[in-house]
Design a protein around this motif. Structure first.
Motif, PDB file in Angstrom:
ATOM      1  N   THR A 651       0.837  -1.194   0.000  1.00  0.00           N
ATOM      2  CA  THR A 651       0.000   0.000   0.000  1.00  0.00           C
ATOM      3  C   THR A 651       0.870   1.242   0.000  1.00  0.00           C
ATOM      4  N   SER A 652       0.280   2.395  -0.332  1.00  0.00           N
ATOM      5  CA  SER A 652       0.984   3.676  -0.273  1.00  0.00           C
ATOM      6  C   SER A 652       0.329   4.541   0.797  1.00  0.00           C
ATOM      7  N   TYR A 653       1.131   5.054   1.707  1.00  0.00           N
ATOM      8  CA  TYR A 653       0.622   5.917   2.775  1.00  0.00           C
ATOM      9  C   TYR A 653       0.829   7.380   2.405  1.00  0.00           C
ATOM     10  N   HIS A 654      -0.127   8.212   2.797  1.00  0.00           N
ATOM     11  CA  HIS A 654      -0.104   9.625   2.427  1.00  0.00           C
ATOM     12  C   HIS A 654      -0.109  10.484   3.687  1.00  0.00           C
ATOM     13  N   GLN A 655       0.983  11.208   3.903  1.00  0.00           N
ATOM     14  CA  GLN A 655       1.089  12.060   5.078  1.00  0.00           C
ATOM     15  C   GLN A 655       0.358  13.386   4.897  1.00  0.00           C
ATOM     16  N   ALA A 656       0.337  13.907   3.686  1.00  0.00           N
ATOM     17  CA  ALA A 656      -0.248  15.228   3.448  1.00  0.00           C
ATOM     18  C   ALA A 656      -1.650  15.088   2.876  1.00  0.00           C
ATOM     19  N   GLY A 657      -2.448  14.222   3.488  1.00  0.00           N
ATOM     20  CA  GLY A 657      -3.818  14.003   3.023  1.00  0.00           C
ATOM     21  C   GLY A 657      -4.812  14.701   3.923  1.00  0.00           C
ATOM     22  N   ALA A 658      -5.218  14.040   5.005  1.00  0.00           N
ATOM     23  CA  ALA A 658      -6.195  14.613   5.924  1.00  0.00           C
ATOM     24  C   ALA A 658      -5.569  15.758   6.705  1.00  0.00           C
ATOM     25  N   ALA A 659      -6.290  16.883   6.795  1.00  0.00           N
ATOM     26  CA  ALA A 659      -5.759  18.066   7.471  1.00  0.00           C
ATOM     27  C   ALA A 659      -5.470  17.800   8.940  1.00  0.00           C
ATOM     28  N   THR A 660      -6.162  16.832   9.532  1.00  0.00           N
ATOM     29  CA  THR A 660      -5.935  16.524  10.944  1.00  0.00           C
ATOM     30  C   THR A 660      -4.645  15.766  11.175  1.00  0.00           C
ATOM     31  N   GLY A 661      -4.010  15.283  10.109  1.00  0.00           N
ATOM     32  CA  GLY A 661      -2.779  14.530  10.256  1.00  0.00           C
ATOM     33  C   GLY A 661      -2.952  13.037  10.147  1.00  0.00           C
ATOM     34  N   ARG A 662      -4.180  12.574  10.027  1.00  0.00           N
ATOM     35  CA  ARG A 662      -4.417  11.143   9.866  1.00  0.00           C
ATOM     36  C   ARG A 662      -3.751  10.638   8.595  1.00  0.00           C
ATOM     37  N   LEU A 663      -3.146   9.470   8.660  1.00  0.00           N
ATOM     38  CA  LEU A 663      -2.592   8.851   7.467  1.00  0.00           C
ATOM     39  C   LEU A 663      -3.718   8.299   6.602  1.00  0.00           C
ATOM     40  N   ALA A 664      -3.583   8.468   5.323  1.00  0.00           N
ATOM     41  CA  ALA A 664      -4.477   7.821   4.367  1.00  0.00           C
ATOM     42  C   ALA A 664      -3.660   6.767   3.623  1.00  0.00           C
ATOM     43  N   SER A 665      -4.341   5.847   2.959  1.00  0.00           N
ATOM     44  CA  SER A 665      -3.626   4.840   2.182  1.00  0.00           C
ATOM     45  C   SER A 665      -4.377   4.564   0.892  1.00  0.00           C
ATOM     46  N   SER A 666      -3.641   4.066  -0.082  1.00  0.00           N
ATOM     47  CA  SER A 666      -4.259   3.739  -1.370  1.00  0.00           C
ATOM     48  C   SER A 666      -3.565   2.537  -1.974  1.00  0.00           C
ATOM     49  N   ASP A 667      -4.291   1.853  -2.829  1.00  0.00           N
ATOM     50  CA  ASP A 667      -3.773   0.688  -3.579  1.00  0.00           C
ATOM     51  C   ASP A 667      -3.178  -0.397  -2.695  1.00  0.00           C
TER      52      ASP A 667
END
Length: 923
Positions: A651-667
Motif C-alpha cells: 500500500t501507499s501511505y499519504h502524510q499530506a492528506g487529511a488536514a488533521t494529520g491522519r494517514l491515508a492509504s491507497s492501492d
C-alpha cells in the motif's frame, strides 16, 4: 492522478449561441455557436486530460417528463440557425478524439453525474465543464466545475458556499425552493437564492424548511406554505441522477488521437483561421538539439514576473529563472558531487518510468545546491539519436557515498517515493532532513494543495514546467525515457531547484512557530523513512483464500437472488435502488421508516434494517448487497494488485492528506476494509504471514475518547477510564441515573452515540437521526450528558472560542488546523467549521500519537536481528506486524509500552494485542 473532463455539450452550445454575434462562413452557413464551442474545446484540450466526454441530451422524453408532464413545457424550440450547427459540432468533436455520449430516458446532466461519481471513486480527478449551476450539487473532493467561458472554478465546499451560500449537499434543496423557470419547475414565489440559502442555513435541509414552515413570517411564509406539497417533487426533478446504467465507464473515455485531416477540412470550411493555423503549426517537428547543448535556461513562462514578486514579498532570488545543466560525462558528475558535498544541503529528485515506486525503473536524477542552479543526470533516455549517457550502475556507485551519508542533509518533495526508487537501485538514502511538501502541510494544511506546481505558484509566484508539457498526455503520452534531453533537463532540474526554493522559503515560516517546527521535526520528517520501510515490507496475500471467498460469495449471492425472487413473487434487480424501493414500499406496502436527505423513502442499510422484522425480503436484500460489495471491492481486486516481484501487496501511505494529520492509504485503501461482519472480517484472513511467522495486531482502545477525557479534564470521564470500566455503559449509567448493571442495551447504544457524536460536533438533530428518536428527546439526552460531564461542555465551548479568536485549533502536540469558515456569516458553513474545531484536536492528537509510536517502534526494530519482526500495516488506530513465531513475546513486551508511552495523557492509553497466522486471527 489521471483526469476526466466531462463537457456539458448543451451548456457549451447555448452559451456560445447567445454570447456571440451571428456569424457565417463564406457559404452563408451559421457558425457563431460552432465558433464558440470550438474555442472552448481547444482551451479544454490544452490541459491534455487523459479522459474526455462530450455529453448531450438524447432526443425524446426522460423520466422527469413521466414524473411531471409539464417539465420544460415552456422551453421554446431550438432556433433553426442553432440546429444547423449541431451536426458540424459533432463532427468536430469526433475529429478532436472526444467521445460523444447520449443516453435515452435521461438528461445529459444525469450521464455526467453518474460518470463523475464513478470516476472520483476510481481515483480519477474530475472536471465538469459547464455553466449550469445545478452541477454544484456534485462538487466534492475530486470533482470540480469549470466554466470555460468565464474562467470560474468551483472545486471545494468553500467555493460552493461562497457562490451560493449553501454546501454542495444543500444545492438540490436550494434549487427546489427557488424553482427553475427555464425547466418550468415552480418554486416558492418570490424566493430567490438569498432567501433559500437563509432558510437552509437555519433549518439545514428542505425537510427542515418544510417542518418549520409555520415559523416563517410574512408574505414569503405564506408563499412557502402554499407550495409545500409540490416541493418534494421539485427536489426529485432537480436532483442529478448518479446511477444511470452506462455502456462505458470513465476509463473507456480515453482521449483518442485527433483526425488532423478531418479537422483541417472542417476548420477550413467554417473559416476558423486561428484553429487551422494552430493545427498546421502542431504538425511541425522541432529540431532536436539535445546532442549539441548541455545547458538549459528556465523559460520565460516558468518564473514570476517582477510585479508578482513584489506584490507577494517574494525574495527575487527564489523567483528568478534557473540555469540548468545536463550531466553527460564523469567529470561533470564528479564536479557536481563535490558541489553537493561542499553545500550545507542539497535538493534531489528522481525521474522514472512508473508512478508505482515499487516497480519504477530509474531514468535520471536531478539535484540542486542553491536556488537557480541545478543539474539533471540522465541515465536511461533511449530515444533515437539520444546522446550517450553515463552507465547507470557506475553513476549510482559514484553518488552512493554521498546519498548514504547520514551527515549530509538532503531535501526532497514527497521524497518517500524517491527513497523507494533509490533503494530498489541499491542506494539506501540517509540524511533525509527536509521535505517541502511536508513543510507546506504542517505550516498550513488547508491553505493549498501540496503538490509542487501548486506550491510554486502560491509561495514563489512561479509557474513550473508540467510533466505533460514534456511527455504529453493520454494516447500521445511518451515515457520519460523518450523525452529529449533538453526538455527533460528543463523539467527535471527545475523540480530539484523548486524543491530547494520552497524549502528555503517555508523553513523560516515553520521555525517562527516552535510548536509547528516540533511537529515537523519530531513527527513528520522522522516518519518518512518509517513509512517507506512499511510500504516496502508489504503484506503477503493468500490468493487461494481470496478465490475461495469469491466462489463462496458468488454461490451465496445466487441463492439470495433466487430467494428474493421467490419472496417478491417476481424477478427484480437487487442492485437497483429504484426497483427495490418500488417493490418494498409500493407493492409490498412496507413502511418507509427512513428517508433520504431529499425526503424520499430510503433503501440504504439503515432503512432496510428498520423494516427487516416486518418482512423477510429486506433482510435478504441486505445480505445480498453485503456479499456483492465484498466480492467486487475486495475478493476480486486484492489479488490483482499483488506485486509480481515480491508476491506481496504494497500500500501507499499519504502524510499530506487529511488536514488533521491522519494517514491515508491507497492501492489498497486499508482504511475501508470492513470489520463489522463475519464475512467482512474474513477478508483479513487473506492477509497472511510467511511460513514460520505470525501476524501480530496492536490496537489503541478508544483512543479519541481518552483524548477527549484528557483535554476536557472532566472528572467523571477520567474516573471511568481510570477504573477500566466499559466507558459507554458507565456513561449510560451517569446519564440515565441508574446502576451500571441496570443499563439496557438501548441506553448503552444511546450513550455510545453521544460519546462518539460529540467528538464530531454532532447536534441534537444528528443524534436524533442516528438513534431514531425525536429531536426533543435527543436534546434531553445531550443536556443530561453535559450535566453529568460538565468538563466536556466547557472543553467544547473553549475550543469553539479558541477557533473564533485564533482561526485555528491545536492538537496536544501543537499541530494546527486552520478553520477559514469559523467566522462565516452563513450559519451552515460556520457550524461545519465549529464541528471540525471540536473534532480536530482529538483526531489529530490520535494521529500524532500513533505516528510517534511508529517512529519509536521502528527505531527498536532496527536493533533486532534481521527478519525477526517487521511492521507491515497501519490502519486507523492499529499497527500490524509480521513476526517470527519465537519472537512474538519479545515483540509484545517492547511494542506495547512504546505505544502506551507515545503520549502522557490523564486518561491512560490502553493497547489490545492479538496474534495469529493471518490478520483476522490476530483480532
Amino acid at each position: 492522478m489521471p483526469r476526466l473532463v466531462l463537457i456539458d455539450g448543451s451548456s457549451y452550445l447555448y452559451r456560445a449561441f447567445h454570447a456571440l454575434p451571428p456569424l457565417a462562413n463564406a457559404q452563408g452557413e451559421p457558425t457563431g455557436a460552432l465558433f464558440g464551442v470550438v474555442n472552448m474545446l481547444r482551451a479544454t484540450l490544452k490541459e491534455r486530460p487523459e479522459f474526455v466526454a462530450f455529453v448531450v441530451d438524447a432526443p425524446g422524453k426522460t423520466f422527469r417528463d413521466d414524473l411531471y408532464p409539464e417539465y420544460k413545457a415552456n422551453r421554446p424550440p431550438m432556433p433553426d440557425e442553432l440546429r444547423a450547427q449541431l451536426q458540424p459540432m459533432c463532427d468536430i468533436v469526433e475529429a478532436l478524439g472526444i467521445s460523444i455520449l447520449r443516453e435515452d430516458g435521461v438528461e445529459a446532466d444525469d450521464v455526467i453525474g453518474t460518470l463523475a461519481l464513478a470516476a472520483a471513486a476510481d481515483g480519477i480527478d474530475v472536471t465538469v465543464s459547464t455553466s449550469d449551476k445545478d452541477f454544484a450539487q456534485l462538487v466534492q473532493p475530486g470533482i470540480a466545475l469549470v466554466n470555460t467561458m468565464s474562467g470560474s472554478r468551483l472545486d471545494s465546499e468553500v467555493a460552493v458556499v461562497d457562490k451560493f451560500g449553501v454546501r454542495p449537499s444543500q444545492i438540490v434543496d436550494l434549487l427546489a425552493l427557488m424553482g427553475d423557470t427555464v425547466d418550468n419547475v415552480r418554486g416558492v414565489d418570490k424566493c430567490g437564492p438569498k432567501t433559500a440559502a437563509k432558510w437552509l442555513g437555519e433549518y439545514e435541509s428542505l425537510d427542515g424548511v418544510i417542518a418549520n414552515a409555520g415559523n416563517i413570517k410574512g408574505k414569503i411564509g405564506d408563499n412557502l406554505r402554499a407550495v409545500l406539497e409540490r416541493l418534494p417533487l421539485n427536489r426529485e426533478l432537480v436532483t442529478i441522477r448518479t446511477d444511470v446504467p452506462l455502456a462505458r465507464g470513465p476509463r473507456q473515455l480515453e482521449l483518442r488521437p485527433r483526425d488532423v485531416e478531418a479537422l483541417r477540412t472542417l476548420y477550413a470550411r467554417y473559416g476558423f483561421t486561428q484553429a487551422l493555423r494552430d493545427l498546421e503549426g502542431a504538425g511541425a517537428v522541432p529540431a532536436d538539439a539535445a546532442g549539441d547543448r548541455v545547458s538549459v535556461r528556465g523559460t520565460e513562462a516558468g518564473y514570476a514576473r517582477p510585479a508578482a514578486v513584489a506584490a507577494e514579498g517574494i525574495d527575487p532570488a527564489l523567483a528568478a529563472p534557473g540555469e540548468y545543466e545536463t550531466v553527460l560525462d564523469q567529470a561533470r558528475l564528479e564536479a557536481w558531487i563535490e558541489r553537493m558535498r561542499a553545500a550545507p544541503e542539497f535538493a534531489f529528485d528522481t525521474e522514472t518510468d512508473s508512478l508505482d515506486p515499487m516497480r519504477a525503473s530509474l531514468v535520471g536524477v536531478s539535484f540542486s545546491v542553491e536556488p537557480g542552479s541545478a543539474a539533471y543526470l540522465p541515465l536511461a533516455h533511449d530515444y533515437g539519436g539520444a546522446p550517450a549517457q553515463l552507465d547507470r550502475d557506475e553513476a549510482l556507485a559514484a553518488l552512493r557515498p554521498l546519498f548514504e551519508d547520514p551527515a549530509k542533509r538532503k531535501v526532497g518533495h514527497h521524497g518517500k517515493y524517491d527513497l523507494h526508487v533509490l533503494r530498489r537501485h541499491g542506494v539506501e538514502l540517509r540524511g533525509y532532513a527536509d521535505d517541502s511538501m511536508l513543510e507546506s502541510f504542517i505550516y498550513n494544511a488547508t491553505a493549498s494543495r501540496h503538490d509542487m506546481d501548486s506550491l510554486a505558484l502560491r509561495y514563489l509566484g512561479y509557474t513550473t514546467v508540467k510533466y505533460a508539457d514534456v511527455a504529453g498526455k493520454g494516447a500521445k503520452a511518451i515515457a520519460f525515457s523518450q523525452v529529449a534531453l533538453d526538455d527533460a533537463t528543463r523539467y527535471a532540474a527545475e523540480d530539484a531547484d523548486v524543491t530547494l526554493r520552497l524549502h528555503r522559503l517555508l523553513a523560516p515560516k515553520l521555525a517562527a512557530v516552535p510548536a509547528l517546527e516540533r511537529v515537523y521535526r519530531e513527527i513528520e520528517i522522522p516518519l518518512v523513512p518509517v513509512l517507506a520501510r512499511i510500504e516496502a515490507n508489504g503484506v503477503r496475500i493468500d490468493a487461494d483464500e481470496l478465490r475461495r471467498q469469491t466462489a463462496d460469495l458468488s454461490r451465496r449471492m445466487l441463492a439470495l437472488q433466487q430467494q428474493a425472487t421467490t419472496l417478491a413473487g417476481r424477478a427484480f434487480n437487487l442492485d437497483s435502488p429504484k426497483q427495490v424501493c418500488a417493490l418494498l414500499f409500493e407493492e409490498l406496502k412496507l413502511p418507509a421508516l427512513v428517508k433520504t436527505p431529499k425526503g424520499q423513502p430510503s433503501v440504504n442499510e439503515e432503512a432496510l434494517e428498520a423494516i427487516a422484522d416486518q418482512h423477510e425480503l429486506p433482510r435478504v436484500i441486505l445480505e445480498y448487497r453485503a456479499l456483492a460489495k465484498l466480492r467486487s471491492t475486495y475478493t476480486e481486486k486484492l489479488a490483482e494488485i499483488v506485486n509480481p516481484d515480491t508476491g506481496r501487496v504494497h500500500t501507499s501511505y499519504h502524510q499530506a492528506g487529511a488536514a488533521t494529520g491522519r494517514l491515508a492509504s491507497s492501492d489498497p485503501n486499508l482504511q475501508n476494509i470492513p470489520i463489522r461482519t463475519e464475512d467482512g472480517r474474513r477478508i483479513r484472513r487473506a492477509f497472511v504471514a510467511d511460513p514460520g511467522n505470525r501476524i501480530v495486531a496492536c490496537d489503541y482502545s478508544q483512543i479519541e475518547l481518552r483524548i477527549m477525557a484528557h483535554l476536557s479534564e472532566d472528572e467523571g470521564l477520567l474516573k471511568a477510564f481510570a477504573s477500566g470500566a466499559d466507558i459507554h455503559r458507565a456513561t449510560a449509567a451517569e446519564v440515565f441515573g441508574r446502576a451500571v448493571e441496570e443499563v439496557t442495551p438501548n441506553e448503552r447504544r444511546a450513550a455510545k452515540a453521544i460519546n462518539f457524536g460529540l467528538m464530531y460536533g454532532m447536534s441534537a438533530f444528528g443524534l436524533a437521526r442516528n438513534l431514531g428518536i425525536g429531536r426533543g428527546e435527543a436534546q434531553d439526552y445531550i443536556a443530561l450528558y453535559f450535566s453529568r460531564y460538565p468538563g466536556v461542555r466547557d472543553f467544547m465551548e473553549r475550543t469553539r472560542q479558541q477557533a473564533r479568536d485564533q482561526g485555528y485549533v491545536e492538537t496536544v502536540f501543537g499541530r494546527r488546523l486552520y478553520l477559514e469558515n469559523i467566522a462565516a456569516r452563513n450559519q451552515g458553513l460556520r457550524a461545519g467549521a465549529e464541528r471540525a474545531a471540536i473534532n480536530a484536536p482529538m483526531q489529530g492528537t490520535a494521529a500524532d500519537i500513533i505516528k510517534r509510536a511508529m517512529i519509536a517502534i521502528d527505531a527498536w526494530l532496527a536493533t533486532q536481528p534481521p527478519g525477526a519482526a517487521r511492521m507491515i500495516l497501519q490502519v486507523h488506530d492499529e499497527l500490524v506486524f509480521e513476526v517470527q513465531a519465537d519472537f512474538v513475546d519479545t515483540l509484545l513486551a517492547e511494542v506495547v509500552p512504546r505505544m502506551t508511552g507515545a503520549a502522557e495523557l490523564r486518561a491512560p492509553l490502553v493497547v489490545d494485542c492479538g496474534t495469529g497466522e493471518n490478520w483476522d486471527e490476530a483480532h
